[in-house]
Design a protein around this motif. Structure first.
Motif, mmCIF file in Angstrom:
data_model
loop_
_atom_site.group_PDB
_atom_site.id
_atom_site.type_symbol
_atom_site.label_atom_id
_atom_site.label_comp_id
_atom_site.label_asym_id
_atom_site.label_seq_id
_atom_site.Cartn_x
_atom_site.Cartn_y
_atom_site.Cartn_z
ATOM 1 N N PHE A 111 -7.014 6.759 -10.566
ATOM 2 C CA PHE A 111 -6.948 5.293 -10.438
ATOM 3 C C PHE A 111 -8.338 4.681 -10.522
ATOM 4 N N ALA A 112 -9.337 5.519 -10.140
ATOM 5 C CA ALA A 112 -10.692 4.995 -10.070
ATOM 6 C C ALA A 112 -11.331 4.841 -11.446
ATOM 7 N N GLN A 154 -10.015 3.490 -14.235
ATOM 8 C CA GLN A 154 -9.169 2.685 -15.114
ATOM 9 C C GLN A 154 -10.009 1.808 -16.034
ATOM 10 N N LEU A 211 -5.507 12.415 -8.270
ATOM 11 C CA LEU A 211 -5.616 11.517 -7.124
ATOM 12 C C LEU A 211 -6.621 10.400 -7.410
ATOM 13 N N PHE A 212 -7.692 10.762 -8.103
ATOM 14 C CA PHE A 212 -8.742 9.753 -8.295
ATOM 15 C C PHE A 212 -8.708 9.108 -9.674
ATOM 16 N N ASP A 228 0.820 -1.206 0.000
ATOM 17 C CA ASP A 228 0.000 0.000 0.000
ATOM 18 C C ASP A 228 0.857 1.260 0.000
ATOM 19 N N LYS A 245 -4.430 18.206 -9.092
ATOM 20 C CA LYS A 245 -4.000 17.231 -8.089
ATOM 21 C C LYS A 245 -5.172 16.376 -7.635
ATOM 22 N N VAL A 246 -6.293 17.041 -7.369
ATOM 23 C CA VAL A 246 -7.474 16.313 -6.904
ATOM 24 C C VAL A 246 -7.875 15.290 -7.966
ATOM 25 N N GLU A 247 -7.872 15.781 -9.197
ATOM 26 C CA GLU A 247 -8.291 14.929 -10.300
ATOM 27 C C GLU A 247 -7.349 13.734 -10.433
ATOM 28 N N LYS A 251 0.541 4.145 -2.661
ATOM 29 C CA LYS A 251 0.315 5.542 -2.289
ATOM 30 C C LYS A 251 1.412 6.432 -2.866
ATOM 31 N N MET A 301 -0.015 12.690 -8.653
ATOM 32 C CA MET A 301 -0.600 13.992 -8.328
ATOM 33 C C MET A 301 0.401 15.117 -8.586
ATOM 34 N N ASP A 352 0.519 7.192 -6.246
ATOM 35 C CA ASP A 352 -0.540 8.206 -6.277
ATOM 36 C C ASP A 352 0.043 9.600 -6.083
ATOM 37 N N LEU A 353 0.925 9.712 -5.094
ATOM 38 C CA LEU A 353 1.488 11.029 -4.773
ATOM 39 C C LEU A 353 2.324 11.544 -5.942
#
Lengths: 1476, 138
Positions: free
Chosen positions: A1473-1474, A1476, A1470-1471, A1024, A1466-1468, A1028, A1035, A1031-1032
């Motif tokens: 991954f959702a 895909q 971040l998500f 994890d 950044k917000v965009e 993460k 972003m 992800d960072l």
């Protein structure tokens, strides 16, 4: 008068020194920053957290370190000491002694490969000795300079004693580690005959081994043999390969002995062609023909020779050379005559030429060459050296029935080794000592016997002579005589005139250029190792000759680590070394020895060898095994760097700042605490390291004895402070112990923490609140008792603490006891003070006046930090700045004369370019890479849109990675950079500067914090954490793609200051700035200058404050650069650093404007008037300040004087820090006036700190009675009806209540800020803390700065403080202000809010919400829909908070660098991954 | 459900540093937490909060300096107001205002940061996943 220098020497790289250096550099001075360690950072670098904010010490220090390292005008000189200072203020010549680093700082990438291979481990001083480090080391991971260093004490005596310089300590260290191949490499580098010298060497190394003082020398020869035998028998063994010929010249060597072959090997390795000519049919010289087989088997010798040949040496046997010059004519460019000592000495007695008389070497040669198989039935060997022993032993092995060893002197004087003599004796050889042979008897021309006489030694005229003892003559029947009485050189084999050749002692060159001569021609080379040394030297000389260099070598002296017996035995006493028997090799059985030539001595077993290697004392520390140079790929450590020598540097500087710091008290001298004996008793420094996540236990607080969690921990305060020998308080220990206890609880909430102390000295800003939190929230137990001894439970290793509480004796058991050690001035600093003429007290602290806290007694030399008295970090920082201020005053005229200005390349225009993003993922050693998959993150980054390059690095912040980033920007045309590492709070400026150096705008940079907010907090979750981190990074890449360059603008600086407050702080700051050349407006709302100082009439230290005040006022009012505004207040204050505008209101209400570059707030404070203890109601009750005034007026008191400390409500909120001192001052004054007056001081804790402690001691000695009361059981006061008062108090130490008469009753109350402080805070838009004092930007590291640039504070307005502290802080504020005033322009803008007028409806929302009153409606602008007027935000004033942006209803404002699209990206991302 | 996904908005001062401090102290908390920082929580736009939910966050945390200690004087108070407003909006659209919360702490309070995260995680577990995440991975 020489010109004033614009450069400054700062001695000491701790916080004080660093602060001074930074401020000086910023104010336009060149700085040399000296540190005796290999890295700057001082003691703070060792700390885990800092009180009272619990900031991680390294996290807040490290950016400073980086800043200093990157500052062009600060030159860091490590390993250096100031030894002498000549000249005068403004122009000193400093002599610096610098230890070598042995590593090229500029090339070191800090990768640590060298340390991994280094075989030398030693206690890590940085870790408080709790772990080991290598001899090549970096003091701590974030160390600056970011480079390794070698700790080398000097040449080990073993190496020094060896003619060939064999690095015995080096190979012994490697043997200890089981690295036998490496060990053999080390041996062979100095000696091509390891097999030989491991068996037969006179080993002077052992004779000089420091271990001989403890038990016996290391068996170095046996260890050498062990390595050789082990590697050749166990393998894998790779024979050497031929060396490529890189030089055209050829060298001829005459003689294949140890000297000739050594030279041959060296020259071949240098790339020359080499031919060796040998007259005999075998190579090896004396090694081959003089050493018997049973000592050195020929096959083993041949192995060493074969290896030399394998390098490409040509060997011609059976080739005697008669004319060396002919070799030159034949095309050899140089000749080395290495012909050995073959001539024999004569006895000059009758019968010497009989058959059967044989020189020993001839005898051994004949046997070794297989020409002789017997010698005689009865043999006399004359001599006592190794050759004599060998001849005797060989005779035995050849079957002689009787062998005599005849020696003129005594057994004790015999040069052969004792054990060898013993062994031949076992083999049947009979020693006849004190016997001379006078005649060899013959029969038929052959030896038949020897005539002998006993002799004794007489000394005549300093000359020894042996005299026969009459009547002791005797005859022995022998049929062979072997003469082993020494050899001579014999050149008769050379044709004349070459037999007259001789080599120069220093250069080895003979009368014929190009012909060099060794052994036998130059005398004195009688052992193999000497021959090896000669061979090395010959090779060096021939190389120089062939390269056309002068032959004479520069002689470099080096320190040899020779100990005295006392030094060596001290190590045993301290338990650092335990005596252990020397390893001795086994011998083959006696029967076998006598009848065969099988090698007599067996090798050491591996076990024996490892144990023997363990005995080595590592005298040189670095063993010079040179493993590091093979490991270093950056070539930062090389043979050359290892040869570096101490340097003496002369620096011309205008002033000197001394900030040499302290050393923690060493508690091992206090035996009662068992430190060093009880494993679970540690010092506070060690405990810091135990707490530190980067420490030896990774932040687990465990018991050193068994690694178990420490659940019950006790702290013992005042270890090495406040005792008979050290009558001072170390000032920081109460708080650091509290912090340590808090941190221990934070780590493990169920830890029990108890602190044993005398007084809780929580006197500084925020300390009391911290202490209260420690007690109330964390449940830390404070016990006021001085523990006099500790006892260890030998079974559990628990530590028993016995203490007294409420008059009762108690005993408690703890897992771990921390000794809160005090600060001491190190011996070398005391010596420095002496050399420099700096006045110090008996403890080594600088003795300075209260009014000149930075003075040293030598003009132009300033002291700061602990050198002038124990102090905490903020005070040290203040003094660092203050010293910079004092220097600025002295060198004002030379400002800017020696500084360099950073030059950046022109910026690359990236506008309109597609993003080309480079991603650099950091391992942070193992801080990141140990907890998540850095490679996977890097791989992933490569797949992200816009990313054209991604890589990962061990330390992205290291100097070398900065270079890599710059290269990558160029190579891949990067226009955005993302670093995924730690926190931007500390590292963003570093990377921004790096990309700017590569031509990119610094705002094209983005950081992903995959350490502090990922690897560290998800450290048990590899998968994890990796996800993460991805992800960072995603972003950050998304935001980076939208980043745009931002530009700052240069705004001229108004070079004048506004100082608010005309007390001692304000006046000192004003005067300091004026002396530095800047005009000052000094504003005082009162009608006269002086502030609180006007009411101080005497000091504890005996100074005259009124005289000082008078002088100060005179200086201020007469200084042409200072304009004093009395009866004046600041009404408005606006603008920004470099450009402030103030509106002031003077007497009679007239108002006027001032424009100034900086503002200093020095508005002071005042004594609080109590509401308790009948103050104001009873005439005999007054405050300390009122008492002082009465005493100054000459009032005399006769009744008992009772003082109550902490007498007001403030005491429960914060400690004002000065009231205890004030009480002592007044009490001592009273005592001075009336020796018999009863004086009581009722107190909670006595909080006099630093060097003021001595006055507390003095007061007790003078009969002033101190009574401790409990804070919940306050003293009760009532009038006694006779004009005095009755005070009832419970003494907590004896647990009894007492009643005292008081006349007067003096109340010590706290200090409150001056009236109007809060209001001024609003005018200046600066924060005020709940206690009413001003909030600094950072309590630890920025104690005089406000968060708003350009505004500074000094004196009591910041926090209650003593006069000297006030003066120091005022100077510091002036120094900080000067860093702005010294600039011509300041850069403003960047991250600021920008209005799009076409969207603005001029609704005034921004004007209302801005905390700094920056936005205004500009009527020249056209707003939305063409309306007249739109909001305007002055970029130079904007603080970049973005509050207006979020509030603007029309979305007409954007915050640069944080535009909505940049954040939303950044917000965009971040998500993403959702989807895909 | 899986660990709730939380977007955390912080200022670059206390909020960000508190998270760093949790790191320095190695205080563990769930990895489904991602930080986005700006100079002051006063810069927080309600839009950012809504956007996070729209994209799929289960919850949003705002971490600000303690009231009275804002580096920009009252930015955290502005942020508080905006969080209140966002709560109202979320309640109105039926997502639930409890999904967003503001916390105040100073930079040294690493433990407080981790506790805040854990409080939020627990709360969001009770609330269940963000329904807007339907049809998306998560």
């Amino acid at each position: 008068m020489p010109q004033v220098k614009g450069s400054v020497l700062v001695v000491g790289g701790g916080v004080a020194g660093i602060r001074a250096a930074s401020d000086l550099a910023a104010a336009g001075f060149k700085v040399y920053l000296l540190d005796k360690e290999s890295a700057i950072g001082g003691r703070m670098a060792q700390l885990d957290k800092t009180f009272p904010t619990n900031d991680c010490a390294m996290c807040i220090l490290s950016p400073w370190l980086v800043e200093v390292e990157r500052n062009l005008n600060i030159e860091i000189i490590t390993g250096a000491e100031l030894v002498n200072l000549e000249g005068e203020p403004g122009h000193f010549v400093a002599t610096i002694f610098r230890k070598p680093r042995y590593v090229d700082e500029s090339k070191c990438t800090s990768c640590g490969d060298c340390a991994r291979v280094c075989p030398i481990s030693l206690p890590d001083d940085y870790e408080g000795g709790l772990s080991q480090r290598k001899a090549i080391y970096k003091r701590y991971p974030q160390a600056v300079p970011n480079a390794y260093a070698v700790e080398k004490e000097g040449v080990a005596p073993c190496r020094d004693a060896c003619p060939a310089g064999q690095r015995a300590q080096g190979y012994i260290a490697l043997i200890r580690e089981g690295r036998y191949h490496d060990a053999l490499r080390v041996i062979k580098e100095d000696n091509p005959f390891p097999s030989v010298c491991g068996r037969t060497c006179h080993h002077p190394c052992e004779g000089h081994c420091n271990r001989r003082y403890i038990d016996e020398p290391i068996n170095i020869m046996a260890l050498k043999r062990f390595v050789v035998d082990y590697v050749y028998t166990h393998g894998p063994y790779e024979p050497p390969k031929p060396v490529p010929r890189t030089r055209p010249q050829k060298v001829a060597i005459v003689g294949a002995g140890p000297a000739g072959l050594t030279a041959a090997r060296d020259l071949v390795l240098m790339g020359y062609g080499v031919t060796v000519f040998e007259a005999l049919p075998v190579a090896g010289g004396m090694m081959r023909v003089a050493i018997p087989e049973h000592r050195l088997p020929k096959a083993i010798l041949q192995r060493d020779i074969d290896e030399i040949m394998a390098l490409g040496v040509e060997l011609r046997l059976n080739t005697p050379i008669r004319n060396p010059e002919k070799l030159l004519q034949e095309g050899y460019d140089a000749v080395f005559l290495a012909v050995g000592v073959s001539g024999d000495r004569r006895l000059n007695i009758e019968g010497e030429d009989l058959e059967g008389v044989i020189p020993a070497l001839k005898f051994l040669r004949e046997v070794n060459l297989g020409w002789r198989h017997k010698v005689g039935r009865r043999v006399a060997v004359i001599g006592g050296g190794i050759t004599a022993i060998d001849a005797a032993a060989v005779s035995v092995r050849l079957g002689s029935e009787k062998v005599y060893l005849m020696y003129r002197r005594t057994r004790e004087e015999l040069p052969a080794y004792r054990w060898e003599l013993e062994e031949v004796a076992k083999e049947g050889v009979e020693l006849l000592e004190g016997v001379a042979v006078t005649k060899i008897l013959g029969k038929d021309g052959k030896v038949a016997g020897v005539e002998c006489v006993r002799v004794r030694t007489v000394t005549e005229g300093g000359q020894e002579r042996r005299v026969p003892i009459p009547g002791t003559e005797f005859t022995l029947e022998v049929d062979a005589v072997i003469k082993a009485i020494g050899q001579l050189s014999d050149l008769s084999f050379l044709e004349p005139p070459y037999d007259k050749l001789y080599g120069d002692l220093e250069t080895l060159q003979t009368q014929i250029p190009g012909i060099f001569a060794g052994s036998g021609i130059v005398p004195g080379t009688n052992f193999i190792i000497h021959a090896v040394a000669l061979g090395h030297k010959a090779a060096r000389m021939i190389d120089r000759y062939l390269q056309g260099l002068p032959l004479k070598e520069e002689q470099k002296s080096r320190k040899v680590v020779r100990w005295t017996k006392e030094q060596a035995l001290k190590l045993v006493e301290e338990g650092k070394v335990r005596p252990a028997p020397r390893a001795e090799p086994q011998l083959i059985p006696l029967d076998e020895r006598k009848t065969t030539f099988r090698e007599m001595v067996l090798p050491l077993s591996e076990e024996q060898a490892r144990a023997e290697a363990e005995r080595c004392l590592q005298c040189g520390i670095c063993s010079e095994c040179l493993e590091c140079i093979y490991a270093c790929q950056a070539q930062a450590v090389t043979r050359e760097t290892h040869e570096e020598r101490e340097q003496t540097i002369k620096l011309e500087v205008g002033a000197v700042v001394l900030a040499p710091g302290y050393k923690p008290f060493d508690p091992s001298i206090l035996e009662e605490y068992g430190y060093g004996r009880f494993p679970n008793v540690v010092t506070s420094i060690q405990f810091e390291r135990l707490l530190s996540a980067s420490g030896p236990t990774e932040g687990h607080v465990i018991r050193p004895s068994d690694g178990q969690k420490a659940k019950r921990i006790a702290w013992l305060q005042c270890i090495g402070s406040r005792d008979k020998e050290r009558d001072y308080c170390s000032s920081a220990c109460c708080m650091y112990a509290t912090k340590q206890a808090v941190m221990a609880k934070e780590h493990e909430p169920d830890t029990f923490c108890q602190i044993f102390l005398m007084d809780m000295r929580a006197f500084g800003k925020g300390y009391m609140a911290y202490f209260n939190r420690a007690r109330e929230e964390y449940g830390i137990v404070y016990t006021r008792s001085r523990v006099s001894a500790l006892v260890e439970d030998p079974r559990t290793k628990d530590v028993l603490v016995r203490y007294q509480e409420n008059g009762e004796l108690k005993e408690d058991r703890f897992d771990l006891v921390v000794l809160s050690v005090g600060m001491e001035i190190p011996e070398d600093v005391k010596e420095l003070a002496k050399r420099l003429g700096v006045k110090v007290n008996e403890y080594g602290f600088v003795e300075n006046s209260l009014f000149d806290p930075l003075g040293t007694g030598r003009e132009g030399v300033f002291a700061s930090g602990v050198f002038s008295g124990p102090k905490d970090i903020p005070s040290s920082v203040v003094e660092g700045s203050a010293a910079a201020g004092s220097v600025g005053e002295l060198l004002a005229q030379a400002r800017g004369s020696e500084v360099a200005i950073p030059v950046y390349p022109p910026e690359i225009d990236v506008r309109g370019q597609e993003p080309r993003i480079g991603v650099f993922v950091c391992h942070c050693g193992s801080n990141i890479a140990g907890f998540l998959d850095v490679e996977a993150v890097t791989e992933y980054a490569r797949t992200l849109p816009g990313v054209v390059y991604a890589t990962h690095n061990l330390y992205t912040c290291s100097q070398d990675t900065q270079e890599l980033i710059k290269q990558a920007i160029k190579e891949y045309n990067l226009n955005r950079v993302v670093v995924a590492s730690c926190t931007p709070r500390t590292h963003e400026p570093l990377f921004q500067d790096t990309i700017r150096q590569a031509g990119l705008n610094p705002f094209l940079f983005e950081m992903a914090n995959i350490r502090d907010q990922c690897s560290w907090v998800h450290s048990h979750n590899w998968k994890d954490a990796t996800e993460k981190a991805k992800d960072l990074v995603r972003m950050s890449v998304a935001r980076a793609a939208r980043l745009e360059p931002l530009y700052t603008i240069d705004v001229p600086v108004r070079k004048s200051a506004l100082v608010i407050g005309g007390g001692v702080a304000g006046m000192t700051a004003a005067l300091s700035l004026a002396r530095q050349g800047f005009p000052v407006h000094l504003v005082e709302r009162d009608k006269e200058l002086g502030g609180n100082l006007r009411r101080i009439y005497y000091t504890l230290e005996g100074d005259d404050p009124q005289a000082f005040l008078k002088k100060l006022v005179a200086e201020v009012t007469s200084n042409p650069l200072i304009t004093v505004h009395l009866n004046t207040r600041v009404i408005e204050h606006s603008g920004f650093a470099g450009n402030f505008f103030s509106l002031l209101e003077g007497p009679d209400g007239q108002r006027f404007h001032l424009e100034h570059g900086v503002t200093i707030v020095a508005t002071g404070g005042m004594e609080n008037k109590p509401k308790s203890y009948l103050y104001g109601q009873h005439p005999a009750v007054f405050t300390q300040q009122e008492l002082e005034e009465r005493l100054a007026r000459g009032e005399i008191f006769s009744g008992p004087v009772v003082m109550i400390q902490c007498a007001d409500e403030l005491a429960d909120k914060y400690c004002s820090g000065i009231c205890c001192t004030q009480a002592l001052k007044n009490a001592l004054k009273l005592r001075e006036l009336s020796p018999d007056l009863p004086i009581y001081i009722l107190h909670r804790d006595i909080r006099v700190y630093g060097l003021r402690e001595r006055y507390y001691t003095l007061a007790r000695n003078k009969g002033i009675i101190f009574v401790r009361y409990d804070e919940v059981l306050k003293p009760q006061v009532e009038p006694d009806g006779e004009g005095a008062l009755k005070v009832r108090v419970r003494d907590v130490e004896i647990g009894e209540e007492m009643e005292l008469k008081a006349n007067p009753l003096v109340l010590s109350t706290g200090v409150v800020p001056a009236e109007g402080t809060e209001e001024l805070g609003k005018i200046l838009k600066v924060p005020v803390m709940p206690e009413g004092f001003f909030w600094e930007a950072h309590i630890k590291l920025r104690p005089v700065d406000f968060a708003s640039d350009g505004i500074f504070m000094a004196g009591v307005a910041h926090w209650p403080k003593h006069l000297d502290e006030t003066i120091a802080q005022a100077k510091a504020a002036a120094a900080r202000a000067a860093t702005i005033l010294a600039q011509d322009t300041l850069k403003v803008g960047g991250v600021v809010a920008v209005v799009s007028p076409e969207k603005c409806t001029a609704c005034l929302t921004c004007v209302r919400v801005c905390p700094y009153n920056v936005p205004r409606i500009d009527h020249t602008l056209t707003g939305a829909g063409g309306i007249k007027g739109a909001a305007y935000i002055e970029p130079a004033q904007c603080h970049g908070c973005g509050i207006c942006v979020a509030e603007c209803p029309a979305k007409a404002i954007q915050l640069m660098h944080y535009r909505d699209d940049q954040i939303e990206a950044k917000v965009e991302a971040l998500f993403e991954f959702a989807i895909q | 459900m899986q660990q709730p996904e939380i977007t955390i908005f912080t200022c670059i001062y206390c909020g960000y540093m508190a998270a760093d401090t949790a790191g320095a102290l190695r205080i563990q908390y769930p990895p489904t937490t991602k930080l986005i920082s700006f100079p002051c929580t006063g810069k927080l736009d309600v839009r950012y909060i809504l956007e996070a939910f729209e994209k799929g966050a289960d919850g949003v945390m705002v971490v600000a300096c303690p009231i009275g200690n804002c580096h920009h004087i009252h930015g955290n108070i502005q942020a508080t107001r905006r969080v209140q407003y966002a709560k109202k909006l979320l309640d109105e659209i039926g997502l639930g205002g409890e999904r967003v919360e503001i916390f105040y702490m100073s930079g040294g309070q690493g433990g407080t940061f981790a506790n805040a995260v854990n409080t939020m995680v627990e709360r969001l577990r009770k609330l269940g996943p963000n329904p807007l995440r339907n049809g998306r991975k998560g």
